[in-house]
Motif scaffolding. Structure first.
Motif, PDB file in Angstrom:
ATOM      1  N   LEU A  72      14.793 -75.244 -26.287  1.00  0.00           N
ATOM      2  CA  LEU A  72      15.345 -76.035 -27.337  1.00  0.00           C
ATOM      3  C   LEU A  72      14.277 -76.423 -27.934  1.00  0.00           C
ATOM      4  O   LEU A  72      12.651 -76.070 -27.609  1.00  0.00           O
ATOM      5  CB  LEU A  72      15.448 -77.445 -27.140  1.00  0.00           C
ATOM      6  N   PHE A  73      14.623 -76.075 -29.283  1.00  0.00           N
ATOM      7  CA  PHE A  73      13.504 -76.018 -30.186  1.00  0.00           C
ATOM      8  C   PHE A  73      13.420 -77.568 -30.965  1.00  0.00           C
ATOM      9  O   PHE A  73      14.930 -77.911 -31.952  1.00  0.00           O
ATOM     10  CB  PHE A  73      13.512 -75.066 -31.465  1.00  0.00           C
ATOM     11  N   THR A  74      12.831 -78.944 -31.379  1.00  0.00           N
ATOM     12  CA  THR A  74      12.698 -79.530 -32.079  1.00  0.00           C
ATOM     13  C   THR A  74      11.505 -79.363 -33.608  1.00  0.00           C
ATOM     14  O   THR A  74      10.605 -78.837 -33.107  1.00  0.00           O
ATOM     15  CB  THR A  74      12.925 -80.706 -31.322  1.00  0.00           C
ATOM     16  N   GLN A  75      11.471 -80.924 -33.748  1.00  0.00           N
ATOM     17  CA  GLN A  75       9.891 -81.297 -34.623  1.00  0.00           C
ATOM     18  C   GLN A  75       9.247 -82.441 -34.436  1.00  0.00           C
ATOM     19  O   GLN A  75      10.284 -83.438 -33.016  1.00  0.00           O
ATOM     20  CB  GLN A  75      10.940 -81.794 -35.925  1.00  0.00           C
ATOM     21  N   GLY A  76       8.546 -82.879 -35.126  1.00  0.00           N
ATOM     22  CA  GLY A  76       7.487 -84.117 -34.119  1.00  0.00           C
ATOM     23  C   GLY A  76       6.219 -83.944 -33.346  1.00  0.00           C
ATOM     24  O   GLY A  76       6.099 -85.076 -33.311  1.00  0.00           O
ATOM     25  N   GLY A  77       6.583 -83.033 -33.134  1.00  0.00           N
ATOM     26  CA  GLY A  77       5.357 -82.634 -32.237  1.00  0.00           C
ATOM     27  C   GLY A  77       4.986 -82.936 -30.836  1.00  0.00           C
ATOM     28  O   GLY A  77       6.512 -83.547 -30.417  1.00  0.00           O
ATOM     29  N   GLY A  78       4.299 -83.019 -30.185  1.00  0.00           N
ATOM     30  CA  GLY A  78       4.336 -83.858 -28.906  1.00  0.00           C
ATOM     31  C   GLY A  78       3.814 -85.371 -29.082  1.00  0.00           C
ATOM     32  O   GLY A  78       4.738 -85.901 -27.935  1.00  0.00           O
ATOM     33  N   SER A  79       3.389 -85.814 -29.703  1.00  0.00           N
ATOM     34  CA  SER A  79       4.497 -86.787 -30.010  1.00  0.00           C
ATOM     35  C   SER A  79       4.933 -88.133 -30.010  1.00  0.00           C
ATOM     36  O   SER A  79       5.234 -88.843 -29.279  1.00  0.00           O
ATOM     37  CB  SER A  79       2.678 -87.641 -31.426  1.00  0.00           C
ATOM     38  N   ALA A  80       5.725 -87.098 -30.680  1.00  0.00           N
ATOM     39  CA  ALA A  80       7.183 -87.648 -30.976  1.00  0.00           C
ATOM     40  C   ALA A  80       7.615 -87.278 -29.166  1.00  0.00           C
ATOM     41  O   ALA A  80       9.110 -88.102 -29.010  1.00  0.00           O
ATOM     42  CB  ALA A  80       8.233 -86.364 -31.779  1.00  0.00           C
ATOM     43  N   GLN A  81       7.188 -86.150 -28.878  1.00  0.00           N
ATOM     44  CA  GLN A  81       8.504 -86.342 -27.126  1.00  0.00           C
ATOM     45  C   GLN A  81       6.981 -87.137 -26.673  1.00  0.00           C
ATOM     46  O   GLN A  81       7.709 -87.595 -25.167  1.00  0.00           O
ATOM     47  CB  GLN A  81       7.643 -85.104 -26.793  1.00  0.00           C
ATOM     48  N   PHE A  82       6.028 -87.931 -26.969  1.00  0.00           N
ATOM     49  CA  PHE A  82       5.939 -89.571 -25.966  1.00  0.00           C
ATOM     50  C   PHE A  82       6.769 -90.223 -25.728  1.00  0.00           C
ATOM     51  O   PHE A  82       7.700 -91.120 -24.724  1.00  0.00           O
ATOM     52  CB  PHE A  82       4.776 -89.715 -26.255  1.00  0.00           C
ATOM     53  N   SER A  83       7.914 -90.342 -26.836  1.00  0.00           N
ATOM     54  CA  SER A  83       8.622 -91.485 -27.100  1.00  0.00           C
ATOM     55  C   SER A  83       9.791 -90.490 -26.335  1.00  0.00           C
ATOM     56  O   SER A  83      10.790 -91.225 -25.354  1.00  0.00           O
ATOM     57  CB  SER A  83       9.543 -91.370 -28.514  1.00  0.00           C
ATOM     58  N   ALA A  84      10.709 -89.277 -26.698  1.00  0.00           N
ATOM     59  CA  ALA A  84      11.693 -88.727 -26.802  1.00  0.00           C
ATOM     60  C   ALA A  84      12.334 -89.211 -25.196  1.00  0.00           C
ATOM     61  O   ALA A  84      12.683 -88.220 -24.490  1.00  0.00           O
ATOM     62  CB  ALA A  84      11.880 -86.922 -26.836  1.00  0.00           C
ATOM     63  N   THR A  85      10.801 -88.640 -24.381  1.00  0.00           N
ATOM     64  CA  THR A  85      10.463 -87.855 -22.633  1.00  0.00           C
ATOM     65  C   THR A  85      10.951 -89.016 -21.923  1.00  0.00           C
ATOM     66  O   THR A  85      11.710 -89.334 -21.214  1.00  0.00           O
ATOM     67  CB  THR A  85       9.277 -87.274 -22.502  1.00  0.00           C
TER      68      THR A  85
END
Length: 407
Positions: A72-85
């Motif tokens: 999948l492709f998204t935005q927000g960088g790794g920092s956004a994934q700290f929340s998304a995961t």
């Protein structure tokens, strides 16, 4: 066009192949013969959707991603994934265990550097379940407070049934990385995890994605990476998500899970083929060009060999600088990063002399992260072996001059 460029050893946004940038410049005016520039074209156009599909194909084939996992492709960088995961895997855990209270849900974090520390802090900030720090490498550092090592396998304390298990494969700031050889004491301890279950293992590969194969890829629930290190400019985040982690987040919310914004839901990204809203069109385009370039050179096998050589050469130059009492490694043996080599320059004003001298020879981006100082040499894919050799020649010359001055 490329003749005036300097060598960029910066940690990110980082160097990209000059040939790719030249091709991207053409695409800014005319994308794939459409007569429309890539920054102008509709993300719903057949040409762009085909390009996105090919980008997924290039990642899947080069990393050998199994069909059990979506890309999948998204935005927000790794920092956004700290929340998304946290949100997505807590939703999954809620659906699997609807009767557990929030206090009974646990998220495990392996803290080996600045980024994994930030990820754990974000999980605590968001609340909704307990955070268990399975291990904190500062306890095993030389000074008791630095991130300079990978802890012994015997020191990890994982929870019996966590909602997620997070680790950062390569710590960009601190120059610490897990070994990819299972037999090494500094590898990630996969053998300590419950192999009888679908592991909720989350890996942050932001600064090492596509530099070499990912060990135990199929054992991971989620792998995420910002593109701005090895494969493109900032603005694109790549996700490899196991299908069982793409869950109905609204159904989980009805059972008490935290509602998830649609743009952070893995199911939204999956159902829309990563095109729920306008994506980062230009970064996606450049990432695709980089991966085509990578394939032409021989793929990850080529880069694994090349990146190993580059790292070994720089570490050897630093070792020789240590013998002359001019340089000093920051990371303990066996835990050094291939991508980000960090060291100190000893002596009053010596670090600044090192940086200024390098810049005079058209080498930039060598200053360490503001939180830790020192020197950081980032050896991402676009840095060639010849580029590395030029830097090593400068290091050797600098060490000789400094040692003669102090002797």
């Amino acid at each position: 066009m490329a003749s005036s460029r300097v060598l960029n050893f910066g940690a990110g946004p980082s160097a990209l192949p000059a040939s790719v940038l030249e091709k991207a410049a053409e695409g800014l005016l005319n994308f794939n013969g459409t007569g429309i520039g890539i920054a102008e074209i509709s993300h719903r156009s057949k040409e762009f959707t085909a390009f996105v599909a090919n980008l997924e194909f290039l990642i899947r084939t080069q990393l050998d991603v199994p069909p059990t996992h979506a890309i999948l492709f998204t935005q927000g960088g790794g920092s956004a994934q700290f929340s998304a995961t946290v949100l997505n895997l807590l939703a999954r855990h809620r659906l699997l265990h609807p009767h557990l209270s929030d206090d009974e849900r646990v998220m495990d974090y392996v803290v080996t550097g600045s980024w994994s520390e930030k990820a754990a802090e974000e999980a605590k900030r968001m609340g909704g379940s307990r955070v268990n720090v399975a291990v904190d490498s500062r306890k095993y550092s030389k000074d008791g407070k630095s991130f300079d090592n990978i802890p012994p396998h015997t020191e990890y304390a994982f929870s019996p049934d966590p909602a997620l298990i997070y680790y950062c494969e390569n710590e960009t700031v601190d120059g610490v990385e897990f070994s990819h050889k299972d037999a090494d004491a500094t590898s990630f301890p996969y053998h300590l995890l419950d192999k009888g279950a679908l592991l909720p293992l989350v890996a942050d590969y932001s600064s090492s994605f596509m530099c070499r194969p990912i060990p135990h890829l199929s054992d991971h629930a989620v792998i995420f990476a910002g593109a701005q290190k090895n494969i493109g400019p900032a603005g694109l985040t790549i996700l490899i998500v196991r299908q069982d982690c793409i869950v109905d987040v609204d159904a989980a919310a009805q059972l008490g899970a935290t509602p998830i914004p649609l743009t952070m839901s893995y199911k939204t990204l999956f159902d829309s083929k990563s095109l729920y809203n306008t994506p980062s069109v230009l970064p996606i385009y450049i990432a695709g060009l980089v991966l085509e370039h990578l394939a032409e050179l021989g793929g990850l096998k080529y880069y694994e060999q090349t990146n190993r050589k580059k790292a070994e050469k720089v570490y050897e130059a630093v070792r020789k600088g240590e013998e002359k009492a001019v340089l000093q490694r920051k990371v303990q043996d066996g835990a050094g990063s291939w991508m980000n080599v960090v060291f100190s320059v000893l002596g009053d004003g010596a670090e600044q002399r090192f940086i200024e001298g390098a810049e005079k020879e058209d080498m930039k981006g060598l200053k360490g992260h503001r939180s830790v100082g020192g020197i950081r040499v980032s050896l991402y894919n676009a840095i060639t072996e010849a580029d590395t050799d030029k830097l090593i020649g400068y290091i050797e010359k600098f060490v000789l001059a400094e040692s003669n001055t102090t002797s």
